[in-house]
Design a protein around this motif. Structure first.
Motif, PDB file in Angstrom:
ATOM      1  N   LEU A   1      33.333  60.592  19.981  1.00 48.26           N
ATOM      2  CA  LEU A   1      32.960  62.003  19.838  1.00 48.26           C
ATOM      3  C   LEU A   1      31.452  62.174  19.663  1.00 48.26           C
ATOM      4  O   LEU A   1      30.812  62.912  20.402  1.00 48.26           O
ATOM      5  CB  LEU A   1      33.666  62.627  18.636  1.00 48.26           C
ATOM      6  CG  LEU A   1      35.165  62.835  18.755  1.00 48.26           C
ATOM      7  CD1 LEU A   1      35.740  63.283  17.419  1.00 48.26           C
ATOM      8  CD2 LEU A   1      35.469  63.849  19.832  1.00 48.26           C
ATOM      9  N   THR A   2      30.896  61.518  18.646  1.00 52.23           N
ATOM     10  CA  THR A   2      29.469  61.651  18.348  1.00 52.23           C
ATOM     11  C   THR A   2      28.887  60.296  17.984  1.00 52.23           C
ATOM     12  O   THR A   2      29.587  59.396  17.531  1.00 52.23           O
ATOM     13  CB  THR A   2      29.211  62.614  17.172  1.00 52.23           C
ATOM     14  OG1 THR A   2      29.805  62.065  15.987  1.00 52.23           O
ATOM     15  CG2 THR A   2      29.783  63.990  17.433  1.00 52.23           C
ATOM     16  N   GLY A   3      27.593  60.169  18.152  1.00 51.21           N
ATOM     17  CA  GLY A   3      26.897  58.934  17.794  1.00 51.21           C
ATOM     18  C   GLY A   3      27.200  57.813  18.768  1.00 51.21           C
ATOM     19  O   GLY A   3      28.030  57.948  19.662  1.00 51.21           O
ATOM     20  N   VAL A   4      26.501  56.713  18.575  1.00 50.89           N
ATOM     21  CA  VAL A   4      26.674  55.526  19.417  1.00 50.89           C
ATOM     22  C   VAL A   4      27.139  54.382  18.531  1.00 50.89           C
ATOM     23  O   VAL A   4      26.502  54.066  17.526  1.00 50.89           O
ATOM     24  CB  VAL A   4      25.354  55.148  20.123  1.00 50.89           C
ATOM     25  CG1 VAL A   4      25.510  53.860  20.910  1.00 50.89           C
ATOM     26  CG2 VAL A   4      24.894  56.280  21.038  1.00 50.89           C
ATOM     27  N   SER A   5      28.263  53.801  18.887  1.00 56.12           N
ATOM     28  CA  SER A   5      28.738  52.627  18.152  1.00 56.12           C
ATOM     29  C   SER A   5      28.756  51.449  19.119  1.00 56.12           C
ATOM     30  O   SER A   5      28.687  51.612  20.337  1.00 56.12           O
ATOM     31  CB  SER A   5      30.121  52.862  17.556  1.00 56.12           C
ATOM     32  OG  SER A   5      31.071  53.107  18.568  1.00 56.12           O
TER      33      SER A   5
END
Length: 140
Positions: free
Chosen positions: A70-74
């Motif tokens: 959904l959000t951010g970079v992992s």
């Protein structure tokens, strides 16, 4: 309390449950599970990986996992010796076959939030910790 058979035979609207830290070392908020709706073959939840956080090496025996960012970079190390690597960005789907070791982490300055669907209706029962692999990926 688990739903009765009669309650399982109806559609359910569920709010995410209270966040908790899973065995894997990350924060989860379960939505659909055996405990919340009586599901028998699926679990759906949100996971948050805070900035700088690193999960613990683990696998899910006998269960597939599908992730949507959904959000951010992992990022995730995966494979028998955690020697394969993927970067998961918003809008990406990531699939983990049953029994594949993996270790998610977030080395960015922003939290990463993902939706996780697993073929295990219980949230933490199929989690097999792999402490011998925790130090395997040298780059994190």
């Amino acid at each position: 309390m688990k739903p009765t058979v009669e309650e399982r035979l109806s559609c359910k609207l569920v709010r995410a449950q209270k966040e908790f830290e899973g065995k894997q070392g990350l924060t989860y908020a379960v939505g659909i599970s055996a405990d919340t709706v009586g599901s028998v073959g699926i679990n759906l939840q949100l996971a948050t990986i805070p900035p700088g956080a690193r999960g613990k090496a683990h696998m899910h025996s006998g269960h597939e996992t599908a992730i949507y960012a959904l959000t951010g970079v992992s990022k995730v190390w995966y494979g028998a010796r955690l020697d394969e690597h993927a970067i998961v960005r918003p809008g990406d789907f990531f699939y983990i076959p049953p029994g594949v070791p993996h270790l998610p982490y977030n080395d960015s300055d922003d939290p990463a939030v993902v939706i996780i669907a697993r073929t295990d209706p219980a949230d933490q029962e199929s989690v097999t910790m792999l402490p011998s692999l925790d130090g395997a990926p040298p780059h994190i």
